[in-house]
Design a protein around this motif. Structure first.
Motif, PDB file in Angstrom:
ATOM      1  N   THR A   1       0.771  -1.391   0.016  1.00  0.00           N
ATOM      2  CA  THR A   1      -0.073  -0.130   0.062  1.00  0.00           C
ATOM      3  C   THR A   1       0.809   1.182  -0.009  1.00  0.00           C
TER       4      THR A   1
ATOM      5  N   PRO B   1      -1.345   5.704  -5.079  1.00  0.00           N
ATOM      6  CA  PRO B   1      -1.194   4.276  -4.354  1.00  0.00           C
ATOM      7  C   PRO B   1      -0.423   3.285  -5.460  1.00  0.00           C
TER       8      PRO B   1
ATOM      9  N   GLN C   1      -0.386  -0.527  -4.432  1.00  0.00           N
ATOM     10  CA  GLN C   1      -1.863  -1.139  -5.032  1.00  0.00           C
ATOM     11  C   GLN C   1      -1.679  -1.225  -6.498  1.00  0.00           C
TER      12      GLN C   1
END
Length: 127
Positions: free
Chosen positions: A60, A67, A70
């Motif tokens: 993360t 992000p 991710q």
């Protein structure tokens, strides 16, 4: 009719996705997965503790407000699913000769891969 579908004297074109498209897709997805694996290895090497928070941070982390962890993980998992689809589909085309069985196996494979992608997204993006 069958003689019109033949290319040369040896090969019968049967819509089995011959060609370089699948070859190139598998190579590109393999490169993406390899790069992501290297990113994970470097991340693990620079993580001080490998507890839950350390693992969570690996997936993360943000870069410039994006992000990135991710996004990279999602890209790698989508590449894995696409790579697996091409490989498994080719296995079914080569070894499952009855058309109904092959269609059933391909549908089950596609459902399993899509379900895995949805489950992956739920887990990763809910962290």
């Amino acid at each position: 009719m069958a003689t019109q579908e033949r290319i040369g004297t040896q090969r019968l074109v049967v819509g089995a996705h011959y060609g370089s498209r699948d070859f190139l897709i598998q190579r590109m997805t393999a490169i993406i997965m390899a790069v992501y694996t290297l990113v994970l290895i470097v991340g693990i090497l620079f993580t001080s503790k490998l507890d839950f928070e350390g693992w969570r941070h690996l997936f993360t982390f943000h870069c410039l407000g994006i992000p990135l962890g991710q996004l990279l993980a999602t890209l790698a998992f989508m590449s894995l699913a696409w790579h697996a689809w091409i490989g498994v589909r080719d296995i079914w085309m080569d070894y499952a000769k009855p058309t109904g069985v092959r269609l059933l196996l391909e549908v089950l494979t596609a459902l399993w891969l899509v379900g895995s992608l949805v489950y992956f997204a739920k887990i990763l993006w809910s962290l």
